[in-house]
Design a protein around this motif. Structure first.
Motif, PDB file in Angstrom:
ATOM      1  N   ASP A 432       0.462   6.674  -0.485  1.00 25.44           N
ATOM      2  CA  ASP A 432      -0.771   7.119   0.158  1.00 25.44           C
ATOM      3  C   ASP A 432      -1.865   6.067  -0.013  1.00 25.44           C
ATOM      4  N   ILE A 433      -2.907   6.186   0.773  1.00 27.61           N
ATOM      5  CA  ILE A 433      -3.955   5.166   0.832  1.00 27.61           C
ATOM      6  C   ILE A 433      -4.622   4.947  -0.520  1.00 27.61           C
ATOM      7  N   ASN A 434      -4.916   6.029  -1.229  1.00 29.58           N
ATOM      8  CA  ASN A 434      -5.610   5.900  -2.512  1.00 29.58           C
ATOM      9  C   ASN A 434      -4.781   5.091  -3.514  1.00 29.58           C
ATOM     10  N   THR A 435      -3.481   5.384  -3.589  1.00 32.44           N
ATOM     11  CA  THR A 435      -2.595   4.657  -4.498  1.00 32.44           C
ATOM     12  C   THR A 435      -2.459   3.194  -4.073  1.00 32.44           C
ATOM     13  N   CYS A 436      -2.384   2.956  -2.763  1.00 35.62           N
ATOM     14  CA  CYS A 436      -2.290   1.578  -2.259  1.00 35.62           C
ATOM     15  C   CYS A 436      -3.452   0.736  -2.758  1.00 35.62           C
ATOM     16  N   TYR A 437      -4.665   1.274  -2.651  1.00 38.94           N
ATOM     17  CA  TYR A 437      -5.837   0.499  -3.056  1.00 38.94           C
ATOM     18  C   TYR A 437      -5.936   0.358  -4.572  1.00 38.94           C
ATOM     19  N   THR A 438      -5.379   1.301  -5.306  1.00 36.24           N
ATOM     20  CA  THR A 438      -5.279   1.141  -6.756  1.00 36.24           C
ATOM     21  C   THR A 438      -4.425  -0.082  -7.079  1.00 36.24           C
ATOM     22  N   ILE A 439      -3.329  -0.240  -6.348  1.00 32.56           N
ATOM     23  CA  ILE A 439      -2.417  -1.366  -6.569  1.00 32.56           C
ATOM     24  C   ILE A 439      -3.064  -2.680  -6.133  1.00 32.56           C
ATOM     25  N   TYR A 440      -3.783  -2.668  -5.004  1.00 29.17           N
ATOM     26  CA  TYR A 440      -4.467  -3.893  -4.572  1.00 29.17           C
ATOM     27  C   TYR A 440      -5.477  -4.347  -5.635  1.00 29.17           C
ATOM     28  N   ASN A 441      -6.180  -3.384  -6.234  1.00 28.36           N
ATOM     29  CA  ASN A 441      -7.154  -3.723  -7.279  1.00 28.36           C
ATOM     30  C   ASN A 441      -6.464  -4.303  -8.518  1.00 28.36           C
ATOM     31  N   LEU A 442      -5.275  -3.759  -8.843  1.00 38.68           N
ATOM     32  CA  LEU A 442      -4.516  -4.285  -9.973  1.00 38.68           C
ATOM     33  C   LEU A 442      -4.088  -5.726  -9.712  1.00 38.68           C
ATOM     34  N   VAL A 443      -3.697  -6.018  -8.473  1.00 42.15           N
ATOM     35  CA  VAL A 443      -3.313  -7.381  -8.108  1.00 42.15           C
ATOM     36  C   VAL A 443      -4.482  -8.334  -8.336  1.00 42.15           C
ATOM     37  N   ASN A 444      -5.673  -7.913  -7.905  1.00 36.48           N
ATOM     38  CA  ASN A 444      -6.859  -8.750  -8.092  1.00 36.48           C
ATOM     39  C   ASN A 444      -7.187  -8.961  -9.567  1.00 36.48           C
ATOM     40  N   GLU A 445      -7.003  -7.904 -10.371  1.00 39.93           N
ATOM     41  CA  GLU A 445      -7.277  -8.025 -11.806  1.00 39.93           C
ATOM     42  C   GLU A 445      -6.314  -9.007 -12.469  1.00 39.93           C
ATOM     43  N   GLU A 446      -5.056  -8.955 -12.069  1.00 42.43           N
ATOM     44  CA  GLU A 446      -4.071  -9.883 -12.626  1.00 42.43           C
ATOM     45  C   GLU A 446      -4.369 -11.315 -12.196  1.00 42.43           C
ATOM     46  N   LYS A 447      -4.818 -11.458 -10.960  1.00 42.97           N
ATOM     47  CA  LYS A 447      -5.173 -12.792 -10.455  1.00 42.97           C
ATOM     48  C   LYS A 447      -6.302 -13.395 -11.297  1.00 42.97           C
ATOM     49  N   LYS A 448      -7.281 -12.584 -11.655  1.00 39.97           N
ATOM     50  CA  LYS A 448      -8.410 -13.060 -12.472  1.00 39.97           C
ATOM     51  C   LYS A 448      -7.956 -13.542 -13.847  1.00 39.97           C
ATOM     52  N   LYS A 449      -6.833 -12.965 -14.337  1.00 38.78           N
ATOM     53  CA  LYS A 449      -6.301 -13.368 -15.639  1.00 38.78           C
ATOM     54  C   LYS A 449      -5.538 -14.688 -15.561  1.00 38.78           C
ATOM     55  N   GLY A 450      -5.326 -15.181 -14.315  1.00 33.68           N
ATOM     56  CA  GLY A 450      -4.564 -16.408 -14.146  1.00 33.68           C
ATOM     57  C   GLY A 450      -3.093 -16.188 -13.873  1.00 33.68           C
ATOM     58  N   THR A 451      -2.711 -14.942 -13.599  1.00 37.84           N
ATOM     59  CA  THR A 451      -1.319 -14.622 -13.301  1.00 37.84           C
ATOM     60  C   THR A 451      -0.966 -15.082 -11.884  1.00 37.84           C
ATOM     61  N   GLY A 452       0.215 -15.648 -11.720  1.00 32.28           N
ATOM     62  CA  GLY A 452       0.716 -15.983 -10.393  1.00 32.28           C
ATOM     63  C   GLY A 452       1.446 -14.785  -9.824  1.00 32.28           C
ATOM     64  N   ILE A 453       1.267 -14.501  -8.524  1.00 34.10           N
ATOM     65  CA  ILE A 453       1.843 -13.292  -7.925  1.00 34.10           C
ATOM     66  C   ILE A 453       2.528 -13.622  -6.606  1.00 34.10           C
ATOM     67  N   LEU A 454       3.773 -13.154  -6.456  1.00 35.09           N
ATOM     68  CA  LEU A 454       4.478 -13.203  -5.173  1.00 35.09           C
ATOM     69  C   LEU A 454       4.456 -11.793  -4.617  1.00 35.09           C
ATOM     70  N   PHE A 455       3.779 -11.592  -3.474  1.00 35.21           N
ATOM     71  CA  PHE A 455       3.525 -10.254  -2.927  1.00 35.21           C
ATOM     72  C   PHE A 455       4.231 -10.118  -1.580  1.00 35.21           C
ATOM     73  N   VAL A 456       5.355  -9.401  -1.568  1.00 31.79           N
ATOM     74  CA  VAL A 456       6.086  -9.156  -0.318  1.00 31.79           C
ATOM     75  C   VAL A 456       5.509  -7.898   0.329  1.00 31.79           C
ATOM     76  N   GLY A 457       4.997  -8.024   1.544  1.00 33.91           N
ATOM     77  CA  GLY A 457       4.351  -6.880   2.196  1.00 33.91           C
ATOM     78  C   GLY A 457       4.678  -6.767   3.668  1.00 33.91           C
ATOM     79  N   GLU A 458       4.275  -5.623   4.242  1.00 35.72           N
ATOM     80  CA  GLU A 458       4.524  -5.341   5.662  1.00 35.72           C
ATOM     81  C   GLU A 458       3.237  -5.365   6.484  1.00 35.72           C
ATOM     82  N   ASP A 459       2.140  -4.959   5.886  1.00 45.30           N
ATOM     83  CA  ASP A 459       0.871  -4.852   6.600  1.00 45.30           C
ATOM     84  C   ASP A 459       0.178  -6.220   6.600  1.00 45.30           C
TER      85      ASP A 459
END
Length: 512
Positions: A432-459
């Motif tokens: 659902d939309i609310n959970t999706c945006y929770t995950i997007y925010n987590l991705v941004n938080e990890e990015k700020k820590k210097g984590t590298g992320i490979l994000f496979v998506g459809e949208d």
């Protein structure tokens, strides 16, 4: 749009044991109308449509088709009444041609006048402008062509009320545009179309009317011109939510992952990945776009050490990890976390509770004969609180939770390991939309820590919003690599089709 209601669902109620899936739902669709049906996962959309298509029988309420009350006892009754359901997962036989799939299942007579039926299909095809080659085999068709074939199939059976369930979930922008043009032509000819989707930009583009479901009840029906995407989300969730995605302006660091000339050939000697080359840096989110099944899953599994590659090299922080399997990578504690698309098949164990699922990542590190869970229970409680996991208890089997809550548990466990690289395979699929945006925010938080992320998506809109760079895959190859701020959805869409273009027209449309 005419003023006649082709469909009226009045006070529809459906229960499964003690669970009320639909509670006095009212849903009305006019002729010549595209009517969007919105709601979070678990809001009751699928249950409502399954009753309309004859799969479930309502426990209460009435269904009227063209003003006449109907009681469906099976999907056959619904088809006879002009209801056509196009499911997200196609019901086609791949080894047959388009015309064979369409005619298959026709009411048996002693003799079938094949030429007459083909002519009838051709007339429907020409009337609405379906992009379908009737002689083409399904296994040679793109996702967009298969969607067109499914719609043509139900139109041939006499449907004038169509239900499209997440039709653009894995479409390129070009395929979406073609589908919307087809829907508008069908609307003009008087068909009613029920459009189920999570993509609000598509709702605002093509729908006339919108009905919102929340917790099994119909909340409100509005016209597109009288609302905004923000208002729709608030009505779906029931409270105000901030859905802004802000790409973190984190300084990109040194290379953390380097993939060179990676090739993967399966047991049938079919190339799955072909000469893959790319890098991910510290604090960088690299998106992977592509039609589902073009090698994205295998790429993630190869980097995670789950699938052994045929040739090439994988380096993590300058260290060659090509020949290390997932067990060795975990044992050496290098800092690679994998969020697979199959949450319960590969990510978590459904029959276990939160504590045991978190424990799976820690028990090998414990010393001694006795396993201690005290610290792990604290970690599970922290995941539950920080990510707002809705569960009766951390000792409750996770298979009974919603997809969104299961994904939060998986993410919380992997992020709790403080990874340096995260591989995410369709992390928001079906959520659902609310959970999706929770995950997007987590991705941004990890990015700020210097984590590298490979994000496979459809949208593609989300990929452009959250990623620094996007690589595009087609049939196991990388067909393009772009800075997100310098590319459009349309360009990515062309690359998703293998860059087979002539001017602005796709002249060869293959499936992966």
């Amino acid at each position: 749009m005419n003023e006649e209601y082709y469909l009226t669902m009045k006070n529809i109620t459906k229960k499964f044991g003690d669970v009320v899936a639909n509670n006095n739902v009212n849903f009305n669709v006019k002729g010549g109308e595209i009517h969007a049906l919105l709601g979070e996962n678990g809001a009751g959309k699928s249950t409502l449509m399954n009753m309309l298509s004859g799969i479930y029988i309502p426990d209460g309420g009435s269904i009227f088709i063209h003003g006449k009350e109907i009681r469906f006892k099976s999907p056959t009754d619904a088809i006879k009444s002009g209801i056509g359901m196009i499911y997200q997962h196609f019901k086609l036989i791949e080894s047959m041609t388009a015309i064979q799939n369409i005619i298959l299942g026709k009411k048996k007579k002693l003799f079938l006048n094949y030429d007459k039926e083909v002519k009838k299909v051709q007339q429907i095809k020409d009337k609405y402008g379906f992009d379908v080659d009737l002689k083409k085999y399904v296994y040679d068709m793109s996702v967009g062509e298969r969607e067109n074939l499914e719609i043509l199939k139900v139109m041939y059976r006499g449907a004038d009320i169509l239900i499209l369930d997440e039709p653009t979930a894995v479409f390129t922008p070009q395929e979406t545009k073609k589908l919307f043009n087809l829907m508008k032509r069908m609307k003009k000819e008087g068909c009613s179309i029920i459009f189920i989707t999570h993509k609000l930009d598509e709702v605002m583009e093509v729908a006339d009317t919108i009905t919102i479901l929340r917790k099994g009840e119909s909340v409100e029906t509005v016209t597109k011109d009288s609302t905004t995407p923000k208002e729709l989300v608030d009505k779906m969730i029931g409270y105000h939510v901030d859905l802004a995605i802000e790409r973190s302006n984190t300084t990109i660091g040194k290379s953390i992952l380097k993939v060179s000339d990676l090739n993967l050939i399966n047991d049938l000697n079919i190339p799955i990945l072909k000469n893959i080359n790319f890098e991910i840096h510290e604090g960088e989110v690299v998106g992977v776009a592509g039609i589902s099944g073009c090698g994205q899953k295998e790429l993630c599994e190869a980097i995670a050490g789950i699938t052994k590659i045929s040739s090439g090299k994988i380096e993590f922080q300058g260290k060659d990890i090509t020949d290390k399997d997932a067990s060795k990578l975990s044992k050496e504690n290098l800092g690679i976390s994998f969020i697979p698309e199959d949450r319960l098949g590969m990510g978590l164990v459904g029959s276990m509770d939160m504590v045991d699922n978190v424990f799976l990542k820690y028990y090998k590190k414990q010393k001694g004969l006795l396993l201690k869970k005290d610290d792990v229970e604290k970690k599970a409680e922290k995941i539950k609180e920080d990510l707002e996991v809705k569960t009766p208890s951390i000792h409750y089997p996770i298979k009974n939770l919603s997809g969104g809550n299961i994904q939060k548990i998986l993410l919380g466990r992997e992020l709790g390991l403080n990874p340096k690289l995260i591989l995410m395979g369709y992390p928001v699929r079906g959520l659902d939309i609310n959970t999706c945006y929770t995950i997007y925010n987590l991705v941004n938080e990890e990015k700020k820590k210097g984590t590298g992320i490979l994000f496979v998506g459809e949208d593609l809109d989300i990929l452009l919003s959250i990623c620094d760079r996007i690589i595009v895959m087609y049939s196991g190859e990388i067909t393009g690599s772009f800075e997100s701020k310098n590319v459009t959805k349309e360009t990515i869409g062309y690359k998703m089709l293998g860059n087979k273009r002539k001017g602005d027209e796709i002249y060869e449309n293959e499936v992966c």
